[in-house]
Design a protein around this motif. Structure first.
Motif, PDB file in Angstrom:
ATOM      1  N   ILE A 146       6.504   9.383  -1.786  1.00 48.13           N
ATOM      2  CA  ILE A 146       5.459   8.362  -1.707  1.00 48.13           C
ATOM      3  C   ILE A 146       6.050   7.158  -0.980  1.00 48.13           C
ATOM      4  CG2 ILE A 146       3.952   6.827  -3.010  1.00 48.13           C
ATOM      5  CD1 ILE A 146       3.882   8.910  -5.216  1.00 48.13           C
ATOM      6  N   LEU A 147       5.451   6.798   0.135  1.00 48.26           N
ATOM      7  CA  LEU A 147       5.978   5.742   0.990  1.00 48.26           C
ATOM      8  C   LEU A 147       5.372   4.394   0.619  1.00 48.26           C
ATOM      9  CD1 LEU A 147       5.742   7.685   4.375  1.00 48.26           C
ATOM     10  CD2 LEU A 147       7.738   7.459   2.870  1.00 48.26           C
ATOM     11  N   THR A 148       6.187   3.356   0.704  1.00 47.95           N
ATOM     12  CA  THR A 148       5.768   1.999   0.359  1.00 47.95           C
ATOM     13  C   THR A 148       5.720   1.144   1.617  1.00 47.95           C
ATOM     14  OG1 THR A 148       6.817   2.185  -1.818  1.00 47.95           O
ATOM     15  CG2 THR A 148       6.314  -0.037  -1.034  1.00 47.95           C
ATOM     16  N   TYR A 149       4.539   0.618   1.929  1.00 52.97           N
ATOM     17  CA  TYR A 149       4.376  -0.214   3.119  1.00 52.97           C
ATOM     18  C   TYR A 149       3.798  -1.572   2.730  1.00 52.97           C
ATOM     19  CZ  TYR A 149       4.982   4.070   5.852  1.00 52.97           C
ATOM     20  OH  TYR A 149       5.474   5.234   6.401  1.00 52.97           O
ATOM     21  N   LYS A 150       4.228  -2.606   3.447  1.00 53.93           N
ATOM     22  CA  LYS A 150       3.768  -3.958   3.188  1.00 53.93           C
ATOM     23  C   LYS A 150       2.500  -4.264   3.988  1.00 53.93           C
ATOM     24  CE  LYS A 150       7.285  -5.553   0.636  1.00 53.93           C
ATOM     25  NZ  LYS A 150       7.115  -6.155  -0.710  1.00 53.93           N
ATOM     26  N   LEU A 168       0.862  -1.184   0.000  1.00 54.31           N
ATOM     27  CA  LEU A 168       0.000   0.000   0.000  1.00 54.31           C
ATOM     28  C   LEU A 168       0.896   1.231   0.000  1.00 54.31           C
ATOM     29  CD1 LEU A 168      -2.791   1.343   0.260  1.00 54.31           C
ATOM     30  CD2 LEU A 168      -2.571   1.124   2.745  1.00 54.31           C
ATOM     31  N   LEU A 169       0.594   2.191  -0.873  1.00 52.44           N
ATOM     32  CA  LEU A 169       1.401   3.403  -1.009  1.00 52.44           C
ATOM     33  C   LEU A 169       0.703   4.579  -0.330  1.00 52.44           C
ATOM     34  CD1 LEU A 169       2.352   3.048  -4.783  1.00 52.44           C
ATOM     35  CD2 LEU A 169       3.630   2.275  -2.790  1.00 52.44           C
ATOM     36  N   VAL A 206       3.756  -0.593   9.304  1.00 52.34           N
ATOM     37  CA  VAL A 206       4.066   0.834   9.198  1.00 52.34           C
ATOM     38  C   VAL A 206       5.220   1.191  10.121  1.00 52.34           C
ATOM     39  CG1 VAL A 206       3.121   3.162   9.295  1.00 52.34           C
ATOM     40  CG2 VAL A 206       1.607   1.242   8.832  1.00 52.34           C
ATOM     41  N   GLU A 207       6.325   1.664   9.534  1.00 51.85           N
ATOM     42  CA  GLU A 207       7.491   2.081  10.324  1.00 51.85           C
ATOM     43  C   GLU A 207       7.901   0.977  11.285  1.00 51.85           C
ATOM     44  OE1 GLU A 207       8.965   4.561   9.229  1.00 51.85           O
ATOM     45  OE2 GLU A 207       7.403   5.602   8.118  1.00 51.85           O
ATOM     46  N   ASP A 208       7.763   1.232  12.617  1.00 47.47           N
ATOM     47  CA  ASP A 208       8.217   0.251  13.601  1.00 47.47           C
ATOM     48  C   ASP A 208       7.068  -0.436  14.324  1.00 47.47           C
ATOM     49  OD1 ASP A 208       7.312   2.455  14.915  1.00 47.47           O
ATOM     50  OD2 ASP A 208       9.015   2.627  16.287  1.00 47.47           O
TER      51      ASP A 208
END
Length: 234
Positions: A76-80, A66-67, A96-98
């Motif tokens: 634009i950040l890419t998250y699994k 999900l972007l 998301v992040e940590d």
């Protein structure tokens, strides 16, 4: 077909639909509902639209990804994400992040951007309010009206100024553009977002402050309750 960041779209029928946040985990690898923390408030509702279509801050998706774009010059950040079936219910683990935000599936409806989110009835009759007429400049942004203090005024806000005209017209000046909307007594009618934001005027330490609900992306798409812009006369 490509989505943002030049990524190739790969369909994932299992993720399409509406998901509600139920909490978060303090790691980015767990697929268990144990040690689930209460909702953070950062994400309340997620929609995955067909064909990876984008909406609000979500710049699209492809299988397992999900972007997100927070606007302006931000990247634009890419998250699994991954989906797990637990006790006959589908859960989405969004890395998301940590941490991991956890969602439960509400439905598998094929939403469209045009019909997505919450919208208000903007067909309200005009009622004059002499007290609000004129130009107001923003001085604060708060979670709730009672949370405001003149000591926490600030600069650099996205919404810069708002002007109420005597014929029911309204102009909202942001960092980027001017929105031409309407108003009626007690409400700002956001034509460009089809929302109605309540306003009220309070006198604090002899100064008039205008408080207005901010019903934008967080309210329309995120399922959040509105926060408030605070203004003084310009």
């Amino acid at each position: 077909m490509k989505i943002a960041n030049g990524m190739e779209f790969i369909n994932d029928e299992a993720v399409i639909g509406k998901w509600n946040n139920i909490g978060w985990l303090d790691n980015t690898y767990s697929t268990s509902l144990e040690s689930l923390n209460e909702k953070s408030g950062e994400y309340d509702t997620l929609y995955f639209l067909p064909n990876g279509e984008s909406y609000w801050i979500f710049e699209g998706w492809t299988k397992s990804v999900l972007l997100i774009h927070y606007g302006g010059d931000e990247p634009i950040l890419t998250y699994k994400y991954d989906i797990q079936r637990i006790d006959n219910k589908d859960y989405l683990f969004f890395r998301v992040e940590d941490k991991t935000e956890v969602f439960i599936k509400v439905n598998s409806k094929h939403y469209t951007k045009a019909t997505l989110g919450r919208h208000d009835n903007i067909n309200l009759p005009f009622v004059y309010d002499k007290r609000v007429i004129g130009k107001w400049k923003s001085v604060a942004f708060v979670d709730a009206i009672d949370a405001f203090s003149p000591d926490n005024e600030c600069d650099g806000l996205y919404l810069k100024e708002i002007e109420f005209f005597s014929d029911g017209r309204l102009e909202q000046t942001t960092m980027d553009e001017v929105w031409h909307d309407k108003w009626t007594k007690g409400s700002v009618i956001n034509l460009h977002r089809t929302t109605v934001a309540a306003y009220e005027i309070r006198v604090i330490n002899g100064t008039e402050y205008l408080f207005m609900e901010w019903k934008m992306g967080n309210y329309i798409y995120g399922g959040m309750e509105p926060e408030f812009y605070v203004f003084i006369r310009s």
